[in-house]
Write a protein that holds these residues in place. Structure first.
Motif, PDB file in Angstrom:
ATOM      1  N   LEU A 749       0.840  -1.193   0.000  1.00 17.41           N
ATOM      2  CA  LEU A 749       0.000   0.000   0.000  1.00 17.41           C
ATOM      3  C   LEU A 749       0.879   1.249   0.000  1.00 17.41           C
ATOM      4  CD1 LEU A 749      -2.736   1.446   0.293  1.00 17.41           C
ATOM      5  CD2 LEU A 749      -2.455   1.248   2.781  1.00 17.41           C
ATOM      6  N   VAL A 750       0.625   2.136  -0.952  1.00 21.79           N
ATOM      7  CA  VAL A 750       1.286   3.442  -0.997  1.00 21.79           C
ATOM      8  C   VAL A 750       0.200   4.487  -0.780  1.00 21.79           C
ATOM      9  CG1 VAL A 750       2.670   5.053  -2.341  1.00 21.79           C
ATOM     10  CG2 VAL A 750       3.056   2.598  -2.570  1.00 21.79           C
ATOM     11  N   ALA A 751       0.210   5.120   0.405  1.00 22.67           N
ATOM     12  CA  ALA A 751      -0.820   6.090   0.772  1.00 22.67           C
ATOM     13  C   ALA A 751      -0.161   7.404   1.147  1.00 22.67           C
ATOM     14  CB  ALA A 751      -1.663   5.566   1.940  1.00 22.67           C
ATOM     15  N   ALA A 752      -0.881   8.494   0.921  1.00 17.98           N
ATOM     16  CA  ALA A 752      -0.369   9.823   1.242  1.00 17.98           C
ATOM     17  C   ALA A 752      -1.422  10.586   2.024  1.00 17.98           C
ATOM     18  CB  ALA A 752       0.010  10.587  -0.032  1.00 17.98           C
ATOM     19  N   SER A 753      -0.982  11.453   2.929  1.00 25.25           N
ATOM     20  CA  SER A 753      -1.902  12.262   3.721  1.00 25.25           C
ATOM     21  C   SER A 753      -1.207  13.559   4.085  1.00 25.25           C
ATOM     22  CB  SER A 753      -2.322  11.519   4.995  1.00 25.25           C
ATOM     23  OG  SER A 753      -1.190  11.179   5.769  1.00 25.25           O
ATOM     24  N   ALA A 754      -2.017  14.605   4.331  1.00 28.90           N
ATOM     25  CA  ALA A 754      -1.507  15.917   4.711  1.00 28.90           C
ATOM     26  C   ALA A 754      -1.559  16.061   6.211  1.00 28.90           C
ATOM     27  CB  ALA A 754      -2.326  17.017   4.036  1.00 28.90           C
ATOM     28  N   LEU A 755      -0.468  16.551   6.772  1.00 31.37           N
ATOM     29  CA  LEU A 755      -0.369  16.734   8.214  1.00 31.37           C
ATOM     30  C   LEU A 755       0.137  18.141   8.472  1.00 31.37           C
ATOM     31  CD1 LEU A 755       1.368  13.354   9.003  1.00 31.37           C
ATOM     32  CD2 LEU A 755      -1.049  13.836   9.132  1.00 31.37           C
ATOM     33  N   GLY A 756      -0.768  19.109   8.462  1.00 30.83           N
ATOM     34  CA  GLY A 756      -0.377  20.492   8.696  1.00 30.83           C
ATOM     35  C   GLY A 756       0.502  21.019   7.584  1.00 30.83           C
ATOM     36  N   ASP A 757       1.752  21.314   7.888  1.00 34.25           N
ATOM     37  CA  ASP A 757       2.652  21.892   6.899  1.00 34.25           C
ATOM     38  C   ASP A 757       3.549  20.850   6.257  1.00 34.25           C
ATOM     39  OD1 ASP A 757       4.079  21.278   9.095  1.00 34.25           O
ATOM     40  OD2 ASP A 757       5.169  23.179   9.236  1.00 34.25           O
ATOM     41  N   ARG A 758       3.171  19.593   6.351  1.00 35.96           N
ATOM     42  CA  ARG A 758       3.951  18.551   5.692  1.00 35.96           C
ATOM     43  C   ARG A 758       3.027  17.491   5.127  1.00 35.96           C
ATOM     44  NH1 ARG A 758       5.423  14.483   9.591  1.00 35.96           N
ATOM     45  NH2 ARG A 758       3.892  14.788  11.197  1.00 35.96           N
ATOM     46  N   VAL A 759       3.594  16.695   4.258  1.00 34.27           N
ATOM     47  CA  VAL A 759       2.854  15.598   3.618  1.00 34.27           C
ATOM     48  C   VAL A 759       3.637  14.313   3.860  1.00 34.27           C
ATOM     49  CG1 VAL A 759       2.064  14.643   1.418  1.00 34.27           C
ATOM     50  CG2 VAL A 759       1.843  17.092   1.873  1.00 34.27           C
ATOM     51  N   GLU A 760       2.908  13.256   4.241  1.00 33.57           N
ATOM     52  CA  GLU A 760       3.537  11.967   4.491  1.00 33.57           C
ATOM     53  C   GLU A 760       3.140  10.975   3.416  1.00 33.57           C
ATOM     54  OE1 GLU A 760       4.318  11.614   9.298  1.00 33.57           O
ATOM     55  OE2 GLU A 760       2.799  10.357   8.334  1.00 33.57           O
ATOM     56  N   VAL A 761       4.145  10.284   2.899  1.00 40.19           N
ATOM     57  CA  VAL A 761       3.928   9.161   1.990  1.00 40.19           C
ATOM     58  C   VAL A 761       4.299   7.900   2.753  1.00 40.19           C
ATOM     59  CG1 VAL A 761       4.542   8.096  -0.211  1.00 40.19           C
ATOM     60  CG2 VAL A 761       4.440  10.593  -0.015  1.00 40.19           C
ATOM     61  N   ARG A 762       3.343   6.997   2.932  1.00 40.91           N
ATOM     62  CA  ARG A 762       3.556   5.791   3.724  1.00 40.91           C
ATOM     63  C   ARG A 762       3.506   4.583   2.789  1.00 40.91           C
ATOM     64  NH1 ARG A 762       2.926   7.466   8.978  1.00 40.91           N
ATOM     65  NH2 ARG A 762       2.885   5.339   9.773  1.00 40.91           N
ATOM     66  N   VAL A 763       4.571   3.793   2.802  1.00 37.86           N
ATOM     67  CA  VAL A 763       4.670   2.568   2.005  1.00 37.86           C
ATOM     68  C   VAL A 763       4.576   1.403   2.981  1.00 37.86           C
ATOM     69  CG1 VAL A 763       6.068   1.251   0.384  1.00 37.86           C
ATOM     70  CG2 VAL A 763       6.092   3.762   0.304  1.00 37.86           C
ATOM     71  N   VAL A 764       3.478   0.666   2.912  1.00 36.82           N
ATOM     72  CA  VAL A 764       3.143  -0.348   3.905  1.00 36.82           C
ATOM     73  C   VAL A 764       3.238  -1.734   3.272  1.00 36.82           C
ATOM     74  CG1 VAL A 764       1.417  -1.100   5.575  1.00 36.82           C
ATOM     75  CG2 VAL A 764       1.584   1.319   4.956  1.00 36.82           C
ATOM     76  N   ASP A 765       4.034  -2.595   3.903  1.00 33.64           N
ATOM     77  CA  ASP A 765       4.070  -3.990   3.464  1.00 33.64           C
ATOM     78  C   ASP A 765       3.673  -4.893   4.624  1.00 33.64           C
ATOM     79  OD1 ASP A 765       6.400  -5.179   4.954  1.00 33.64           O
ATOM     80  OD2 ASP A 765       7.494  -3.591   3.907  1.00 33.64           O
ATOM     81  N   ARG A 766       3.351  -6.133   4.308  1.00 37.11           N
ATOM     82  CA  ARG A 766       2.926  -7.115   5.301  1.00 37.11           C
ATOM     83  C   ARG A 766       3.953  -8.236   5.448  1.00 37.11           C
ATOM     84  NH1 ARG A 766      -0.991  -5.181   8.628  1.00 37.11           N
ATOM     85  NH2 ARG A 766      -2.400  -3.854   7.417  1.00 37.11           N
ATOM     86  N   GLY A 767       5.226  -7.889   5.258  1.00 35.75           N
ATOM     87  CA  GLY A 767       6.285  -8.886   5.391  1.00 35.75           C
ATOM     88  C   GLY A 767       6.569  -9.211   6.851  1.00 35.75           C
ATOM     89  N   ARG A 768       7.764  -9.739   7.085  1.00 30.59           N
ATOM     90  CA  ARG A 768       8.108 -10.168   8.446  1.00 30.59           C
ATOM     91  C   ARG A 768       8.527  -9.018   9.338  1.00 30.59           C
ATOM     92  NH1 ARG A 768      14.094 -12.422   7.737  1.00 30.59           N
ATOM     93  NH2 ARG A 768      14.667 -11.306   5.857  1.00 30.59           N
TER      94      ARG A 768
END
Length: 865
Positions: A749-768
């Protein structure tokens, strides 16, 4: 019209109730008949806060358009035209939309105050400019919107709005601060109990310092010298003896009994040498005091009780801890001792504790004779003995019946001369010798009552008397001066040995050393000045105290160190005998400055060593990882060119596909190697511009299989200020690493969200996943985690990704995925062109509720727990 008054509600964290408290204050003032209006209050859709606005007059806001989006800000002109007695202005650190009257809201408030309007405002502790680095180290979030500390310090009233971390988290869980879809993410990020506890302590300490500052200012303005026991400050008087450790521990226990207690251990080096301290023991006691949360001070004073009491009153101490005297009973003939004197002269404002210890009554050796630095009373007494004494002695001898003889009379007069020398020095003794010889001649040498001598033997006796008197007076005075010099040198050596030991152990920073200079010599300010050449301007390498001198000529004391360095002091002119010690301090200051620069050079040397290590690892990687795809390509090409085998179209296609895959792999490896080389040499120069994430992230997924990635990038995201090329390479490396370690059938999963004055891109895997101790190690160059095969790459992907992120002003960190796996969090700076969506995505403005931008993304299930 006078200047208005500013009242600030200071919060430790978002949601503690600053705005609610401000509105409650407004209702109280309105009920008392005050003309109070709401100039700007942001309720952030919080029902209880919104209700508090009812019944209050609200000034309409001013609408501003910026890049196609409408915003509302406080209308300063409308408020000034309305002219209320009190105006409520929320979010003091808020940055106004471009086109506003002022850049910052606190500047709007300054205009209102200058117009005579009282202002009630709110601000969070994390928005104070001086605390930005501290808050960032605690929460991991850098506050972009700040207000200068001086603006808040100038407030007429500062009220702390406090709430325990547990109560604040309950408010958060009940949905009283953020919307329900953001609660979990906020609780697991910014609103962690540790973060809230640290911010609360920071707010309490800042307010306490503000109170201390106001108290000291008030005492100075009103000339108050007595102690006000508003806070327990315990001064420990040290002699350098082994009992000092007991005294420090006792004082620490006393300080723990009251909230906010402070321990100040002080050693007073006496210039007359009556105290003998071991530098080693003092160093141990200094370390002990600092380990127990206290401070250590080294002061020079001629009179220990007076110096100790002056120090205690200067720091507004409430208690003094002293040890029982180590004197034996017969040694009290030399005086009542420091403890008794301090207890007698402390007055009702200072409590003196005399603590028993194992060394009490064991003796401390005979005191050394006092030095020649005589007080006024000693000099007057010496003249009285030298001048009045001979007259009184003559009166007694002339009226006594017994005839002692001329020799005994001379001895009595000689005794007075010696006493005058001991008390007042050489001049009273010489005057006593001259007067005594005249009195002996007139009253005791025949013919009597005449200044003539009939017997030549008496003439010789008088001459010998004068010579012996002058000689004895000179010897006594010289001995006293030598004693004083030895005692002073002893005191100086104690200070310098202690100073040198602390510097050599690396325990003293430049500011701490300059503060010790200021404290030791009683100066107002001290500065270490340096310049590159004889004609270059002076620059300040470090300073302490108010208004430090900027030029050696402008200082009261100038101590040059070499040709291009000088220690400048302001406050008073030092006597020449103090400059020797000052020169040693100046030399040590230069040593500390040089050591600091050597440490910086050592850091650069470590960086070069790291570069050599990486080059070595690069050679090892090239020897295997780059040769593997080359060997595969070579084998495929050789097979295709062979005339011995007739390849089918399917076989040829398979071989060509292998060649293409090997070439792509080589291109990827060489690209990462070149990127790492650029990062190590510092030649990465990002070209920052604003761009939408959905223009870059999809392009970064070209190197992974289709349907292996799920993309969630909202259209409402603000633009990010990045280098598109570097961002694409960074995201590509992160995603490729996540796909590599994801289980079969599980999409990343590659998701992005705005957090005030910054933007986070989160790359989520389900590995070990990765254990906590290895989360930083996976970003090191040439590192493969676990049992990754050699052919899986050279271990540069994540290192390059983090390097590019930091080059763009962002961060890249690893977190655990709830339920198992690893989440890579890429944080980027949001562009200033679209602030509207920032506020929507963050649930409230950056300054309004504090770091709503730190509350975490909308997908709380992918946050680290």
């Amino acid at each position: 019209m006078g200047r208005g008054k500013l009242r600030i509600y200071l919060g430790a964290a978002p949601g503690v109730g600053k705005t609610y408290a401000m509105l409650s204050e407004a209702h109280r003032r309105v009920e008392r008949g005050a003309d109070c209006v709401v100039a700007f209050v942001e309720h952030h859709d919080r029902p209880r806060t919104e209700v508090m606005l009812h019944g209050l007059e609200q000034i309409p806001r001013r609408e501003l358009a910026h890049r196609g989006t409408a915003f509302t800000e406080m209308d300063v002109d409308a408020v000034l035209e309305r002219g209320p007695a009190v105006a409520l202005v929320d979010e003091l650190a808020h940055t106004n939309v471009p086109g506003s009257r002022n850049a910052k809201r606190w500047q709007d408030v300054e205009e209102l105050l200058a117009a005579g309007v009282d202002v009630v405002s709110t601000v969070n502790i994390q928005h104070l400019e001086s605390l930005g680095d501290v808050v960032e180290s605690i929460t991991g979030v850098r506050q972009r919107e700040t207000v200068p500390d001086e603006v808040v310090r100038r407030a007429d009233q500062i009220e702390l709005v406090d709430m325990s971390p547990q109560a604040l988290r309950r408010r958060m869980a009940h949905g009283n601060i953020y919307k329900p879809d953001k609660v979990d993410a906020a609780l697991s990020n910014y609103f962690r109990p540790g973060n809230l506890t640290a911010l609360r302590e920071l707010a309490l300490l800042w307010v306490a310092d503000r109170v201390d500052e106001y108290l000291q200012q008030y005492r100075g303005e009103h000339g108050i010298r007595s102690t006000w026991q508003a806070r327990e400050r315990i001064v420990v008087g040290l002699t350098g003896g082994p009992e000092g450790r007991t005294l420090i521990r006792r004082a620490a226990r006393l300080a723990e009994k009251g909230a906010g207690g402070e321990v100040l251990a002080v050693y007073i080096a006496r210039s007359d040498g009556l105290t003998a301290a071991s530098p080693k023991e003092l160093a141990v006691q200094r370390t002990l005091a600092e380990d127990l949360g206290g401070t250590f001070h080294h002061v020079v004073g001629d009179d220990i009780p007076t110096a100790l009491l002056e120090f205690a009153r200067g720091v507004n101490a409430t208690q003094i801890v002293l040890g029982s005297s180590r004197r034996k009973a017969w040694q009290y003939v030399f005086g009542p001792g420091v403890g008794a004197t301090v207890a007698r002269e402390s007055g009702p404002d200072l409590d003196v504790h005399i603590v028993t210890h194992d060394e009490a009554g064991k003796g401390r050796g005979l005191p050394v004779a006092r030095g020649a630095r005589l007080g006024r009373s000693r000099i007057i007494l010496g003249w009285l003995v030298g001048v009045v004494g001979p007259a009184v002695l003559t009166l007694l001898l002339t009226h006594a019946d017994a005839d002692l003889g001329l020799a005994n009379d001379m001895l009595l007069f000689l005794t007075l001369i010696v006493a005058a020398a001991l008390l007042g020095g050489l001049l009273p003794a010489l005057a006593s010798a001259a007067l005594g010889s005249l009195l002996l001649n007139y009253f005791f040498t025949p013919p009597l009552h005449r200044l003539t001598i009939a017997d030549p033997k008496n003439l010789v006796a008088i001459a010998i008397f004068v010579g012996v008197a002058i000689s004895v007076a000179s010897v006594v005075d010289l001995a006293a001066r030598r004693t004083h010099q030895a005692a002073r040198l002893r005191a100086e050596s104690e200070i310098l040995s202690f100073l040198a030991g602390s510097v050599l152990r690396g325990e003293t920073s430049l500011d701490a050393l300059l503060e010790r200079v200021r404290e030791t010599f009683g100066m107002e300010s001290v500065a270490l000045l340096e310049r590159a050449g004889d004609v270059d301007p002076w620059t300040c390498a470090g300073s302490v105290g108010p208004r430090p001198p900027t030029l050696p000529e402008a200082a009261d004391v100038d101590m040059p160190v070499g040709d291009h360095t000088a220690l400048a002091l302001s406050g008073r002119v030092l006597p020449a005998e103090d400059r020797r010690v000052l020169a040693a301090f100046a030399a040590q200051a230069v040593v500390v400055l040089d050591r600091k620069r050597l440490q910086q050079e050592a850091g650069q040397a470590r960086a070069l060593a790291e570069g050599n290590r990486i080059r070595t690892a690069l050679l090892a990687a090239v020897s295997h990882d780059l040769r593997t795809p080359l060997a595969a390509i070579k084998a495929a090409v050789t097979s295709l060119r062979s005339d011995d085998v007739a390849w089918s179209e399917e076989d040829e296609a398979e071989l060509l596909e292998g060649i293409e895959a090997g070439a792509d792999r080589l291109d990827h490896l060489v690209g990462n190697l070149l990127d790492m080389s650029r990062l190590q040499t510092g030649t990465v120069t990002p070209l920052i511009r604003e761009i939408d994430l959905d223009e870059v992230v999809p392009m970064a997924l070209g190197g992974v299989p289709e349907h292996s990635v799920e993309l969630e990038i909202p259209e409402t995201l603000p633009m990010v200020a990045v280098d598109p090329g570097l961002l694409e390479r960074s995201v590509a490396n992160i995603v490729e690493n996540a796909v590599k370690y994801s289980p079969a059938g599980e999409r990343v999963l590659v998701a992005a969200s705005a957090l005030g004055d910054r933007v986070e891109v989160r790359v989520v895997d389900r590995g070990r996943g990765v254990p906590d101790e290895a989360k930083d190690r996976i970003f090191a160059p040439f590192q493969r985690y676990g049992d990754a095969p050699r052919g899986a790459g050279v271990g540069l992907g994540l290192a390059v990704a983090r390097g590019f992120a930091e080059a763009m002003g962002g961060t890249l960190n690893a977190e655990d995925t709830p339920g198992g796996g690893l989440t890579m969090v890429l944080t980027l700076s949001a562009g200033p062109s679209r602030p509207g969506p920032l506020a929507d995505a963050a649930a409230e403005p950056v300054q309004g509720a504090g770091p709503a931008h730190a509350a975490g993304p909308v997908q709380p299930e992918r946050q680290a727990s």
